[in-house]
Design a protein around this motif. Structure first.
Motif, PDB file in Angstrom:
ATOM      1  N   LEU A 294       2.571 -11.243   0.860  1.00 41.64           N
ATOM      2  CA  LEU A 294       3.515 -11.149   2.137  1.00 41.64           C
ATOM      3  C   LEU A 294       2.909 -10.170   2.971  1.00 41.64           C
ATOM      4  N   ALA A 295       2.014  -9.206   2.475  1.00 43.43           N
ATOM      5  CA  ALA A 295       1.162  -8.342   3.404  1.00 43.43           C
ATOM      6  C   ALA A 295      -0.063  -8.701   4.067  1.00 43.43           C
ATOM      7  N   ASP A 296      -0.752  -9.518   3.117  1.00 49.98           N
ATOM      8  CA  ASP A 296      -2.215  -9.774   3.567  1.00 49.98           C
ATOM      9  C   ASP A 296      -2.288 -11.211   3.762  1.00 49.98           C
ATOM     10  N   ASP A 297      -1.697 -12.324   3.232  1.00 49.26           N
ATOM     11  CA  ASP A 297      -1.699 -13.511   3.279  1.00 49.26           C
ATOM     12  C   ASP A 297      -3.200 -13.861   2.660  1.00 49.26           C
ATOM     13  N   PRO A 298      -3.446 -13.653   1.476  1.00 46.15           N
ATOM     14  CA  PRO A 298      -4.814 -13.895   0.995  1.00 46.15           C
ATOM     15  C   PRO A 298      -4.958 -15.523   0.833  1.00 46.15           C
ATOM     16  N   ARG A 299      -6.470 -15.785   0.890  1.00 45.18           N
ATOM     17  CA  ARG A 299      -6.702 -17.240   0.338  1.00 45.18           C
ATOM     18  C   ARG A 299      -7.126 -17.252  -1.092  1.00 45.18           C
ATOM     19  N   LEU A 300      -7.950 -16.157  -1.511  1.00 40.76           N
ATOM     20  CA  LEU A 300      -8.498 -16.054  -2.901  1.00 40.76           C
ATOM     21  C   LEU A 300      -9.505 -17.088  -3.145  1.00 40.76           C
ATOM     22  N   ALA A 301     -10.347 -17.467  -2.078  1.00 38.31           N
ATOM     23  CA  ALA A 301     -11.081 -18.456  -2.576  1.00 38.31           C
ATOM     24  C   ALA A 301     -12.384 -17.788  -2.493  1.00 38.31           C
ATOM     25  N   LEU A 302     -13.504 -18.303  -2.956  1.00 39.02           N
ATOM     26  CA  LEU A 302     -14.812 -17.511  -3.154  1.00 39.02           C
ATOM     27  C   LEU A 302     -15.633 -17.767  -1.776  1.00 39.02           C
ATOM     28  N   ASP A 303     -16.159 -16.815  -1.263  1.00 40.95           N
ATOM     29  CA  ASP A 303     -16.990 -16.549  -0.157  1.00 40.95           C
ATOM     30  C   ASP A 303     -18.141 -17.494   0.241  1.00 40.95           C
ATOM     31  N   VAL A 304     -18.786 -17.305  -1.080  1.00 40.71           N
ATOM     32  CA  VAL A 304     -20.475 -17.851  -1.202  1.00 40.71           C
ATOM     33  C   VAL A 304     -20.388 -19.410  -1.657  1.00 40.71           C
ATOM     34  N   GLU A 305     -20.643 -20.295  -0.597  1.00 37.92           N
ATOM     35  CA  GLU A 305     -20.835 -21.801  -1.342  1.00 37.92           C
ATOM     36  C   GLU A 305     -21.486 -22.087  -2.679  1.00 37.92           C
TER      37      GLU A 305
ATOM     38  N   SER B  35      -9.018   4.372  -1.736  1.00 36.67           N
ATOM     39  CA  SER B  35      -9.402   5.528  -1.040  1.00 36.67           C
ATOM     40  C   SER B  35      -9.792   6.531  -2.200  1.00 36.67           C
ATOM     41  N   VAL B  36     -10.315   7.629  -1.453  1.00 41.11           N
ATOM     42  CA  VAL B  36     -10.616   8.985  -2.549  1.00 41.11           C
ATOM     43  C   VAL B  36      -9.578   9.444  -3.098  1.00 41.11           C
ATOM     44  N   ASP B  37      -8.076   9.334  -2.422  1.00 42.79           N
ATOM     45  CA  ASP B  37      -7.036   9.943  -3.048  1.00 42.79           C
ATOM     46  C   ASP B  37      -6.317   8.869  -3.769  1.00 42.79           C
ATOM     47  N   GLY B  38      -6.841   7.771  -3.806  1.00 40.84           N
ATOM     48  CA  GLY B  38      -6.133   6.689  -4.747  1.00 40.84           C
ATOM     49  C   GLY B  38      -5.427   5.533  -4.223  1.00 40.84           C
ATOM     50  N   LYS B  39      -5.496   5.585  -2.862  1.00 36.01           N
ATOM     51  CA  LYS B  39      -4.513   4.686  -2.009  1.00 36.01           C
ATOM     52  C   LYS B  39      -5.020   3.279  -1.930  1.00 36.01           C
ATOM     53  N   LEU B  40      -4.290   2.344  -2.010  1.00 34.44           N
ATOM     54  CA  LEU B  40      -4.883   0.758  -1.837  1.00 34.44           C
ATOM     55  C   LEU B  40      -4.585   0.362  -0.320  1.00 34.44           C
ATOM     56  N   ALA B  41      -3.749   1.151   0.362  1.00 31.02           N
ATOM     57  CA  ALA B  41      -3.455   0.797   1.708  1.00 31.02           C
ATOM     58  C   ALA B  41      -2.762   2.040   2.279  1.00 31.02           C
ATOM     59  N   SER B  42      -2.656   2.108   3.611  1.00 28.15           N
ATOM     60  CA  SER B  42      -1.682   3.150   4.240  1.00 28.15           C
ATOM     61  C   SER B  42      -0.061   2.838   3.938  1.00 28.15           C
ATOM     62  N   ARG B  43       0.788   3.783   4.464  1.00 31.16           N
ATOM     63  CA  ARG B  43       2.112   3.669   4.228  1.00 31.16           C
ATOM     64  C   ARG B  43       2.573   2.431   5.047  1.00 31.16           C
ATOM     65  N   ARG B  44       1.860   1.821   5.849  1.00 30.52           N
ATOM     66  CA  ARG B  44       2.546   0.628   6.619  1.00 30.52           C
ATOM     67  C   ARG B  44       2.267  -0.582   5.749  1.00 30.52           C
ATOM     68  N   ARG B  45       1.141  -0.501   4.700  1.00 25.67           N
ATOM     69  CA  ARG B  45       0.956  -1.372   3.494  1.00 25.67           C
ATOM     70  C   ARG B  45       0.494  -2.818   4.262  1.00 25.67           C
ATOM     71  N   THR B  46      -0.318  -2.399   5.467  1.00 29.20           N
ATOM     72  CA  THR B  46      -1.147  -3.495   5.876  1.00 29.20           C
ATOM     73  C   THR B  46      -2.717  -3.510   5.303  1.00 29.20           C
ATOM     74  N   GLN B  47      -3.486  -4.520   5.101  1.00 25.05           N
ATOM     75  CA  GLN B  47      -4.680  -4.207   4.730  1.00 25.05           C
ATOM     76  C   GLN B  47      -5.515  -3.299   5.359  1.00 25.05           C
ATOM     77  N   LEU B  48      -6.359  -2.886   4.550  1.00 23.56           N
ATOM     78  CA  LEU B  48      -7.152  -1.665   4.736  1.00 23.56           C
ATOM     79  C   LEU B  48      -8.553  -2.019   4.406  1.00 23.56           C
ATOM     80  N   LYS B  49      -9.735  -1.755   5.334  1.00 22.20           N
ATOM     81  CA  LYS B  49     -10.895  -2.028   4.905  1.00 22.20           C
ATOM     82  C   LYS B  49     -11.435  -0.848   4.234  1.00 22.20           C
ATOM     83  N   ILE B  50     -11.702  -0.745   2.828  1.00 22.48           N
ATOM     84  CA  ILE B  50     -12.215   0.433   2.139  1.00 22.48           C
ATOM     85  C   ILE B  50     -13.455   0.503   1.609  1.00 22.48           C
ATOM     86  N   SER B  51     -14.162  -1.082   1.221  1.00 25.03           N
ATOM     87  CA  SER B  51     -15.699  -0.997   0.815  1.00 25.03           C
ATOM     88  C   SER B  51     -16.408  -1.759   2.191  1.00 25.03           C
TER      89      SER B  51
END
Length: 220
Positions: A52-63, A10-26
């Motif tokens: 633990l917070a987001d359970d990401p897969r980290l795979a490419l989106d574009v085939e 965010s503009v104030d440098g935060k990656l997520a809210s204090r709840r530390r759940t995934q936040l759509k910034i872009s």
């Protein structure tokens, strides 16, 4: 190893809210940029807190990007890397699917039963450090396995540790047009913080995407 840190704040440098759940910034334009950066990497890294917070897969989106990697003799997806000193990654985490090799960086303090559970799920466990992961040592082992370019996607504790160990070569930050606030909300670089010998960056480019900007730096 060339290390590229990429994050959205965010503009104030935060990656997520204090709840530390995934936040759509872009938005879509930046999502595509991130996917291109992933496609150029040999590995994509996060800390266990992000798992633990987001359970990401980290795979490419574009085939098409997976296909291009395969044409070039590379795996379809870059390897996944998790910094996880005490092996807290859940065995059913999406990062342990068969989309790509997953390296779990743990310390000697990791309970053996947790480590074995991750191995049984196909994770490649790399032990480095006594009580916490020795990042320089772990990176040497990853490089010996063919990971020459590593993209790091967070979180703040891991990013601070990488700067502290002088392991970051590039930093790209998408700054979205929102304010999150909160003294307990995670920032781009958490950890203990620097009080001297602050890492210095050189601004290389500023690009507008979606309703924000991407700031691209090299590390001095």
């Amino acid at each position: 190893m060339h290390v590229v840190v990429n994050a959205a704040t965010s503009v104030d440098g935060k990656l997520a809210s204090r709840r530390r759940t995934q936040l759509k910034i872009s938005g879509p334009e930046d999502f595509d940029r991130v996917d291109r950066v992933r496609a150029a990497a040999d590995g994509v890294m996060v800390g266990v807190g992000t798992v633990l917070a987001d359970d990401p897969r980290l795979a490419l989106d574009v085939e098409d990007r997976r296909v291009e990697r395969l044409k070039n003799g590379r795996p379809g997806n870059p390897a996944r890397v998790v910094a996880d000193s005490t092996a807290r990654t859940p065995p059913d985490a999406r990062i342990l699917d068969d989309a790509a090799t997953t390296y779990l960086l743990v310390s000697e303090a990791a309970p053996e039963e947790r480590v074995e559970a991750l191995r049984e799920r196909g994770g490649v466990v790399v032990v480095a450090g006594d009580d916490r992961v020795d990042l320089p040592g772990a990176f040497e082992r990853l490089e010996s396995r063919g990971l020459d370019r590593l993209m790091v996607e967070g979180g703040g504790e891991l990013i601070f540790s990488l700067f502290e160990a002088d392991l970051v070569d590039e930093l790209s930050v998408y700054v979205g047009s929102m304010v999150v606030g909160g003294r307990d909300a995670p920032t781009l670089a958490d950890g203990e913080g620097f009080v001297e010998a602050f890492p210095r960056l050189t601004l290389e480019a500023v690009d507008r995407l979606d309703d924000g900007v991407v700031l691209s730096y090299t590390v001095e």
